[in-house]
Structure formats: C-alpha cells, structure tokens
Design a protein around this motif. Structure first.
Motif, PDB file in Angstrom:
ATOM      1  N   ALA A 427       0.833  -1.200   0.000  1.00  0.00           N
ATOM      2  CA  ALA A 427       0.000   0.000   0.000  1.00  0.00           C
ATOM      3  C   ALA A 427       0.865   1.247   0.000  1.00  0.00           C
ATOM      4  O   ALA A 427       1.997   1.241   0.489  1.00  0.00           O
ATOM      5  CB  ALA A 427      -0.935  -0.005   1.214  1.00  0.00           C
ATOM      6  N   GLY A 428       0.323   2.327  -0.548  1.00  0.00           N
ATOM      7  CA  GLY A 428       1.050   3.580  -0.602  1.00  0.00           C
ATOM      8  C   GLY A 428       0.708   4.474   0.577  1.00  0.00           C
ATOM      9  O   GLY A 428      -0.266   4.253   1.301  1.00  0.00           O
ATOM     10  N   LEU A 429       1.517   5.496   0.773  1.00  0.00           N
ATOM     11  CA  LEU A 429       1.311   6.461   1.838  1.00  0.00           C
ATOM     12  C   LEU A 429       1.142   7.832   1.189  1.00  0.00           C
ATOM     13  O   LEU A 429       1.954   8.237   0.356  1.00  0.00           O
ATOM     14  CB  LEU A 429       2.503   6.470   2.798  1.00  0.00           C
ATOM     15  N   VAL A 430       0.071   8.529   1.574  1.00  0.00           N
ATOM     16  CA  VAL A 430      -0.249   9.822   0.981  1.00  0.00           C
ATOM     17  C   VAL A 430      -0.607  10.791   2.091  1.00  0.00           C
ATOM     18  O   VAL A 430      -1.410  10.472   2.968  1.00  0.00           O
ATOM     19  CB  VAL A 430      -1.428   9.708  -0.012  1.00  0.00           C
ATOM     20  N   GLU A 431      -0.013  11.967   2.073  1.00  0.00           N
ATOM     21  CA  GLU A 431      -0.431  13.042   2.963  1.00  0.00           C
ATOM     22  C   GLU A 431      -1.562  13.815   2.285  1.00  0.00           C
ATOM     23  O   GLU A 431      -1.517  14.053   1.076  1.00  0.00           O
ATOM     24  CB  GLU A 431       0.738  13.973   3.273  1.00  0.00           C
ATOM     25  N   PHE A 432      -2.556  14.219   3.055  1.00  0.00           N
ATOM     26  CA  PHE A 432      -3.693  14.920   2.450  1.00  0.00           C
ATOM     27  C   PHE A 432      -4.150  16.049   3.360  1.00  0.00           C
ATOM     28  O   PHE A 432      -3.895  16.062   4.567  1.00  0.00           O
ATOM     29  CB  PHE A 432      -4.858  13.950   2.199  1.00  0.00           C
ATOM     30  N   SER A 433      -4.830  16.996   2.762  1.00  0.00           N
ATOM     31  CA  SER A 433      -5.464  18.079   3.490  1.00  0.00           C
ATOM     32  C   SER A 433      -6.678  18.524   2.685  1.00  0.00           C
ATOM     33  O   SER A 433      -6.948  17.997   1.590  1.00  0.00           O
ATOM     34  CB  SER A 433      -4.498  19.247   3.714  1.00  0.00           C
ATOM     35  N   MET A 434      -7.412  19.500   3.200  1.00  0.00           N
ATOM     36  CA  MET A 434      -8.631  19.929   2.536  1.00  0.00           C
ATOM     37  C   MET A 434      -8.847  21.417   2.752  1.00  0.00           C
ATOM     38  O   MET A 434      -8.559  21.955   3.821  1.00  0.00           O
ATOM     39  CB  MET A 434      -9.839  19.139   3.054  1.00  0.00           C
ATOM     40  N   LEU A 435      -9.338  22.081   1.724  1.00  0.00           N
ATOM     41  CA  LEU A 435      -9.731  23.477   1.792  1.00  0.00           C
ATOM     42  C   LEU A 435     -11.160  23.606   1.288  1.00  0.00           C
ATOM     43  O   LEU A 435     -11.560  22.888   0.359  1.00  0.00           O
ATOM     44  CB  LEU A 435      -8.820  24.381   0.955  1.00  0.00           C
ATOM     45  N   VAL A 436     -11.903  24.512   1.876  1.00  0.00           N
ATOM     46  CA  VAL A 436     -13.276  24.778   1.455  1.00  0.00           C
ATOM     47  C   VAL A 436     -13.426  26.275   1.267  1.00  0.00           C
ATOM     48  O   VAL A 436     -13.033  27.063   2.140  1.00  0.00           O
ATOM     49  CB  VAL A 436     -14.303  24.266   2.481  1.00  0.00           C
ATOM     50  N   THR A 437     -13.983  26.674   0.131  1.00  0.00           N
ATOM     51  CA  THR A 437     -14.225  28.080  -0.167  1.00  0.00           C
ATOM     52  C   THR A 437     -15.698  28.293  -0.459  1.00  0.00           C
ATOM     53  O   THR A 437     -16.268  27.588  -1.312  1.00  0.00           O
ATOM     54  CB  THR A 437     -13.385  28.547  -1.365  1.00  0.00           C
ATOM     55  N   LEU A 438     -16.303  29.231   0.234  1.00  0.00           N
ATOM     56  CA  LEU A 438     -17.689  29.626  -0.011  1.00  0.00           C
ATOM     57  C   LEU A 438     -17.683  31.036  -0.583  1.00  0.00           C
ATOM     58  O   LEU A 438     -17.046  31.944  -0.022  1.00  0.00           O
ATOM     59  CB  LEU A 438     -18.520  29.595   1.273  1.00  0.00           C
ATOM     60  N   THR A 439     -18.386  31.230  -1.694  1.00  0.00           N
ATOM     61  CA  THR A 439     -18.471  32.530  -2.348  1.00  0.00           C
ATOM     62  C   THR A 439     -19.904  33.030  -2.296  1.00  0.00           C
ATOM     63  O   THR A 439     -20.827  32.313  -2.693  1.00  0.00           O
ATOM     64  CB  THR A 439     -17.996  32.447  -3.807  1.00  0.00           C
ATOM     65  N   VAL A 440     -20.088  34.248  -1.811  1.00  0.00           N
ATOM     66  CA  VAL A 440     -21.402  34.884  -1.732  1.00  0.00           C
ATOM     67  C   VAL A 440     -21.364  36.168  -2.548  1.00  0.00           C
ATOM     68  O   VAL A 440     -20.329  36.554  -3.099  1.00  0.00           O
ATOM     69  CB  VAL A 440     -21.805  35.165  -0.268  1.00  0.00           C
ATOM     70  N   ASP A 441     -22.522  36.845  -2.611  1.00  0.00           N
ATOM     71  CA  ASP A 441     -22.637  38.017  -3.488  1.00  0.00           C
ATOM     72  C   ASP A 441     -22.080  39.294  -2.871  1.00  0.00           C
ATOM     73  O   ASP A 441     -21.643  40.181  -3.593  1.00  0.00           O
ATOM     74  CB  ASP A 441     -24.101  38.235  -3.869  1.00  0.00           C
ATOM     75  N   SER A 442     -22.113  39.432  -1.552  1.00  0.00           N
ATOM     76  CA  SER A 442     -21.690  40.683  -0.921  1.00  0.00           C
ATOM     77  C   SER A 442     -21.052  40.389   0.427  1.00  0.00           C
ATOM     78  O   SER A 442     -21.221  39.304   0.991  1.00  0.00           O
ATOM     79  CB  SER A 442     -22.884  41.634  -0.750  1.00  0.00           C
ATOM     80  N   ALA A 443     -20.356  41.392   0.963  1.00  0.00           N
ATOM     81  CA  ALA A 443     -19.699  41.239   2.260  1.00  0.00           C
ATOM     82  C   ALA A 443     -20.707  41.066   3.382  1.00  0.00           C
ATOM     83  O   ALA A 443     -20.395  40.464   4.412  1.00  0.00           O
ATOM     84  CB  ALA A 443     -18.811  42.462   2.527  1.00  0.00           C
ATOM     85  N   ALA A 444     -21.928  41.585   3.190  1.00  0.00           N
ATOM     86  CA  ALA A 444     -22.952  41.437   4.227  1.00  0.00           C
ATOM     87  C   ALA A 444     -23.391  39.996   4.405  1.00  0.00           C
ATOM     88  O   ALA A 444     -23.945  39.645   5.451  1.00  0.00           O
ATOM     89  CB  ALA A 444     -24.156  42.318   3.899  1.00  0.00           C
ATOM     90  N   GLU A 445     -23.143  39.141   3.401  1.00  0.00           N
ATOM     91  CA  GLU A 445     -23.571  37.750   3.467  1.00  0.00           C
ATOM     92  C   GLU A 445     -22.491  36.821   3.997  1.00  0.00           C
ATOM     93  O   GLU A 445     -22.707  35.617   4.086  1.00  0.00           O
ATOM     94  CB  GLU A 445     -24.015  37.272   2.084  1.00  0.00           C
ATOM     95  N   VAL A 446     -21.322  37.364   4.336  1.00  0.00           N
ATOM     96  CA  VAL A 446     -20.248  36.515   4.846  1.00  0.00           C
ATOM     97  C   VAL A 446     -20.641  35.886   6.179  1.00  0.00           C
ATOM     98  O   VAL A 446     -20.302  34.726   6.459  1.00  0.00           O
ATOM     99  CB  VAL A 446     -18.940  37.333   4.981  1.00  0.00           C
TER     100      VAL A 446
END
Length: 499
Positions: A427-446
């Motif tokens: 078996a192989g060995l793999v390092e992993f990580s994850m990023l999530v990006t949410l995009t909204v229409d305006s700064a008020a919706e952050v």
C-alpha cells in the motif's frame, strides 16, 4: 418454517494519522533538541555562578515557551505570530489590493490572475488522441499542471459492495501516484453552484418542433423556466502537478510531449475508480473556470456563449479579476466575496463512504462552493521510513504514559502497526489536506456563510478553521490550478512538522 435474514454491513474506513515527530510533549524535535542543549548550557553556567545560570536560562525559557504553547489546531505561538506579521507586512506594502486591466498601472493592460498565479503561463499540447490539453507552467517553481474534468458516478442506489470497490480502486490510484516520475502533488476540486438554466434552455428550446401543439410547447417552456430553481451545477476537476524528473530543466515542448503520453494511463485509472467520463481540459476551458471563480456573475454568460459558439475564446491573461481586496476574514473579487477554511483534524475512528456528502452537496444561499482535497504522494522508500518512525513514536508514548492517556496511546500503537503492515504489503502512503471556499454576493452575506459552514461541518465530524489573514492564498489553492501549499512556503516542510 423459519426464515433467515442476512445482515448487510456497510463498509467503514479510516486509520489515517496525523504526522508525528519524536520529541517531548508539544515541543517537537527542534524544541526538544533546544531544551536539552539549553539545559547543558545552564548547567555549565551554574558552575560559574547562579547569576550566569539565570542569564542563560531566562532567554532559553522565553524561547521554548512559545513552542510548547499550542492552539487546538496544533499551531504554536511562533506560527501564529508569523501569520500576523506576514499580514501586516503585506498590508503595509498594499499587497492586499489588486487592480488590473487597461486603467491599472500594470503593464500590458490585461486581466492576469493575481497572487500565486501571477507567475503562471498557459501552454497547450496534444495527447495521443489529438485532443488539446492545457498546461499551467508555474515559472517560479518550474512546475507544470494538467487539469482533468470528470463526471463521477453518483452514490445513490448503488450497492455497498460497488462503493467499496470504488474506494479500493481510488486508493490504488492514489498509491500509484507515488510511482509517477516527477509528480509533486495532486488535488480533487468539487465545485457546486446554482444552475442558471442556460444549458437546459439550450438543449430543450432548440429541439422543440415548430409544429408542436401549443399545450406541449407551454409545458416544455414551463419546465425550462421552473426547473433551474431546484437544480444545481456540479463540476469535478482533478489536477496533477509535475516537475522535471531528477530536477533537470526541460524545455516546454519536451514536457508537453511527456505529459501527453501519461494522460491515457491516468484517465483509465480514474474511470475504474468511479470517476466516470474523464477528459483533459483545454487551455480555454481552464481560463473559463478561473474566470468564473473570480467573477461568478458571468457564469451564465460563459455557458451561453460556449453552447452557442462552441467556445468563448478566453485566454489565460484575461482570466483574472479586474479588482480584488483581501481582508482578515474574506477575499473580495469582482462580483463575489469568498471565505475559505482549512482542515485541522480528520474524523476520528472509522467513517463511512458518505461522510462528506453534506459538505459536497449544494448549499442554499451560496453563489459558489469549492471543496478541494490536496494530496502529496510519498515515494515507497520515504513511506517505509515514516511508518517505522510512527511505530517508534507510538511505542515511546505508550511506555511513558499511564491511565486513560495510556489507553489512547495503545490505540495509537494498533493504528501504527496496521499502517506498517499495509505499507509492507504494497500500500502507498499519501499526505492529504482539505480546503473549502464559499463565495457569496456581498460582504454582508459573509456572516451567513459562516453559519452555513458550521451546519455543513456538523455531519462530517471534521474540524476546520478559517484561513484568516491568508484568504487570498487559500482561495487560490482551492482553485483547480495545481497550487501546492507546501511548495509556497519559505520554511522547509520537515521543520514545519517538527515545530
């Protein structure tokens, strides 16, 4: 008459472990070496006088204390201070602001992507089937990225045995990446967004017969008008980032020919692992993906132009935003405002195959959402050394602890032994990580995006933290452009793990 019911068992997965270096407590390897070295100096100074020992010991304590204090996500004080100092330095130089186009001071008057993509140029080659494929050449790292688009098979109404087979083949595909000459890293990006209805309207309205009854025409027009409100657009991309094998410099034509020959084997492995129909993206398609990410409002226009004319003619130098502003908690770019999160802890224990389903599904009120899984394959020789080091570290922790802490340490030994056995069997060995990006229409919706993210993470059992003061970099790393985070730091990777 008796009947017997067969219990269907759902396969479970897991046994991933956070990389651990030898050292005392939270000090890590560097801190432990500094501690013992400092104690020797204090001991030698105490032979002179007590004042000399205090003069040597006080700076030592002030240096090692920040290494021992860690946040729940594993960062020490030096790392947190480094992020803040870097942000203040960028802000003082106004590097958090970006303006491009004919009215900007940048030469050329084009809309080039900013930040980590500012030194990337687009190339295009041909695979053995004469299909065009785009290649991003990262000039600062001398790396080449190819982008693949695939249509994964859905998991609904699929037998658990078939899902287990897909997972096994996906693991086999990841393990084979370690044998790819020159491969530096890979990523899988799943992007979801509300469907604007452009594709459905093009397919349906263009096929309606002029002689169709008015009632049938009205029904089809109503379907086109109402269906997009409940549908979504989902795209899956896979990137592979290469450098020249052996660190040698190669010209662009040689690298394009080399990458073109590798595409066939990579695509076959994806299809077998449930990736469905997979194909390389052309240079124009890669530019369109990046253009829509920076300006989500043009998504419907891009789809419409592509459906009517077969392409948009967009070039890489025009795929960036006209303006972008990075703040502590968000990244504003053209018609969208994005906020990104970084993985800090994978789910503990065993998990099922659908654990990320809630995170991958479209979210109401979110203009676009990207979930990026980043993989770093490890060659077989390094894998064997890592698993043996993990075994020794787990045994040391188990022998030096007692009580409930020892019970957890024993579980760590079992996990390390299982990993070593699997690695020894191929078996192989793999390092992993994850990023999530949410995009909204305006700064008020952050703020609403923050609430949505907490709800999405509730069922996944994973821990993530906002990428504050590095939102622009996290946004770029979540794009399907082959940016590898560990290649963009001035601190060596081994030193980061030790700290």
């Amino acid at each position: 008459m008796s009947t017997a019911t067969e219990q269907i068992k759902t396969p479970t997965y897991g046994n991933w472990r956070r990389p651990r270096k030898a050292g005392l407590g939270s000090l890590g390897l560097i801190g432990t070496i500094g501690l013992f070295g400092g104690l020797v100096l204090v001991l030698l100074a105490s032979m002179i006088s007590l004042d000399a020992a205090l003069v040597v010991g006080l700076p030592l304590a002030l240096t090692l204390a920040p290494l021992a204090i860690r946040t729940p996500d594993g960062r020490n004080v030096f790392q947190m201070v480094g992020v803040r100092v870097g942000w203040l330095r960028r802000k003082s130089k106004r590097q958090h602001l970006y303006v491009s186009g004919p009215l900007s001071t940048r030469p050329g008057g084009r809309f080039r992507p900013p930040g980590l993509l500012s030194r990337a140029v687009m190339l295009e080659g041909r695979d053995p089937y004469d299909r065009p494929f785009g290649v991003l050449h990262h000039l600062n790292r001398h790396q080449y990225t190819i982008v693949l688009s695939c249509e994964p098979d859905g998991g609904s109404l699929v037998d658990p045995d078939q899902v287990d087979t897909w997972v096994a083949l996906w693991g086999d595909w990841l393990s084979r990446l370690a044998h790819e000459p020159g491969l530096r890293g890979a990523s899988v990006v799943v992007e979801t967004a509300p469907d604007p209805g452009t594709r459905l309207a093009t397919e349906v309205l263009g096929r309606i017969s002029p002689d169709a009854p008015p009632a049938a025409r009205a029904v089809m027009e109503e379907v086109v008008r109402n269906y997009p409100d409940a549908s979504s657009e989902m795209n899956t991309y896979l990137t592979l980032t290469y450098s020249a094998p052996g660190g040698a410099r190669r010209d662009d034509d040689t690298m394009l020919a080399d990458l073109g020959l590798r595409l066939h084997g990579v695509l076959n492995g994806l299809v077998a692992a449930g990736g469905g129909s997979a194909e390389p993206l052309s240079a124009e398609r890669i530019a369109e993906v990046v253009r829509v990410a920076y300006d989500p409002a043009v998504s419907a226009e891009v789809l419409d132009v592509r459906a009517q004319h077969g392409g948009t003619g967009l070039e890489w130098d025009d795929a960036g935003p006209a303006a972008a502003i990075e703040s502590v908690t968000a990244y504003q770019h053209d018609s969208g405002v994005s906020r990104s999160w970084l993985l800090t802890m994978a789910p503990r224990g065993v998990v099922r195959s659908g654990i990320l389903r809630s995170l991958l599904d479209p979210a109401a009120g979110i203009r676009r959402k990207r979930v990026a899984l980043i993989y770093r394959p490890i060659d077989p020789a390094t894998s064997a050394r890592i698993v043996e080091s993990d075994r020794r570290s787990a045994q040391f922790m188990a022998n030096s602890t007692k009580g409930l802490v020892r019970a957890r340490a024993v579980a760590e030994i079992q996990a390390a032994e299982q990993t070593a056995a699997e690695e020894a069997s191929g078996a192989g060995l793999v390092e992993f990580s994850m990023l999530v990006t949410l995009t909204v229409d305006s700064a008020a919706e952050v703020r609403d995006a923050n609430v949505t993210m907490r709800n999405l993470l509730g069922a996944t059992r994973i821990a993530m933290r906002p990428a504050d003061r590095m939102q622009a970099a996290a946004f770029t790393c979540a794009l399907p452009v082959g940016i590898l985070p560990w290649e963009q730091t001035f601190v060596p990777h081994d030193l980061q793990e030790a700290m």
